[in-house]
Design an enzyme around this catalytic site. Structure first.
Site: not given
Ligand code: ATR
Length: 271
Positions: A17, A66, A87, A102, A129-130
């Site tokens: 990032s 998150k 996020n 995302d 999941g997430g």
């Protein structure tokens, strides 16, 4: 004064990032600094408090924080609520807004960067999941013919599909219930790749001309990219494009300007 941003996660040392946002800042002439923060597994909230107290303007949040960022934020976007995960944090004085970029990141990579036609496609989404929650609504908004969520623990896929049923043609099942079914796009949102594994899938579930997409990115082809290649996927994509696109959407939220992602993806790919 230079505005401060960071990505917080644990582990964090391999995060790309800072490189991505650094490139966006140079490209758009924005005066920002962007660093990595190793979040404490016990005291994530204190770490965020400190970042804010030091004048921080925004955070990207990655594994495993998150859901905690979702609970931390004072206000939430609709897409963060859908995902029950955040996020991106936008800091305005002592008010903190949570968003989730995302889903839009995956959609832009698939449809803008690679021109995949989601409308009418048979889509298989692996995991419950997430990571999967974050991309469900945007995938359904693109009007696939069917969207099957398949998970190792079938119950979780069934619950997620039931909770999303009003949004489109979505069903849930166990990985072991896919025999005889075929898909035009298989998206891997499981954590299996973190240990170089692939979810246990029938060998023939990718339709001829079908694509595979791994939300994970690594400098080497991921296990799921290899899986797709071995099954003659027309394209076997990894999550690099999604990573850059979700970052671009965070950057737009923070700075009000949308960076050009193509040169950044190309530079990371060739590095
Ligand atoms: P995230 O928030 O990153 O999605 P998570 O909520 O822990 O992480 O979800 C991980 C997902 O990967 C789950 O769907 C998990 O399946 P289970 O619900 O059965 O645990 C899936 N997963 C992890 N390892 C896997 C493996 N080796 N094969 C298949 N699925 C796996």
């Amino acid at each position: 004064m230079t505005d401060q941003y960071a990505v917080i996660g644990n582990p964090i040392e391999h995060s790309k990032s800072p490189q991505i946002h650094g490139a966006f800042a140079r490209q758009t002439g924005q005066d920002i600094a962007y660093s990595r923060l190793l979040g404490d597994l016990e005291e994530f909230e204190d770490d965020v408090d400190q970042f804010i107290a030091g004048g921080g303007r925004g955070l990207n949040v990655t594994v495993p924080f998150k859901e905690r960022a979702f609970r931390y934020a004072h206000t939430l976007s609709e897409r963060a609520r859908d995902a029950a995960a955040v996020n991106t944090l936008l800091i305005d004085g002592d008010r903190v807004h949570g968003d989730n970029t995302d889903g839009v990141g995956l959609l832009r990579d698939l449809t803008c960067n690679h021109q995949f036609a989601l409308r009418g496609a048979r889509v298989l989404l692996l995991g419950a999941g997430g990571a999967v929650r974050g991309v469900l609504r945007p995938l359904l908004d693109a009007e696939p013919q069917t969207l099957v969520i398949a998970n190792r623990t079938a119950q979780k896929a069934l619950a997620l599909a039931a909770a999303t049923a009003a949004l489109g043609p979505v069903t849930g099942c166990g990985l072991d219930e896919l025999a005889g079914r075929q898909f035009d796009l298989i998206v891997n949102g499981t954590a299996a790749g973190l240990s170089a594994k692939v979810p246990a899938l029938p060998d023939d579930c990718l339709a001829e001309g079908g694509w595979t997409y791994d939300m994970l990115y690594a400098s080497e082809p991921t296990a799921f990219v290899e899986w797709g290649r071995a099954r003659r996927a027309a394209r076997a994509l990894d999550g690099l494009g999604m990573l850059v696109e979700q970052a671009a959407e965070s950057f737009r939220l923070w700075r009000g300007v949308m960076p050009d992602t193509a040169p950044v993806i190309a530079a990371l790919r060739s590095a």
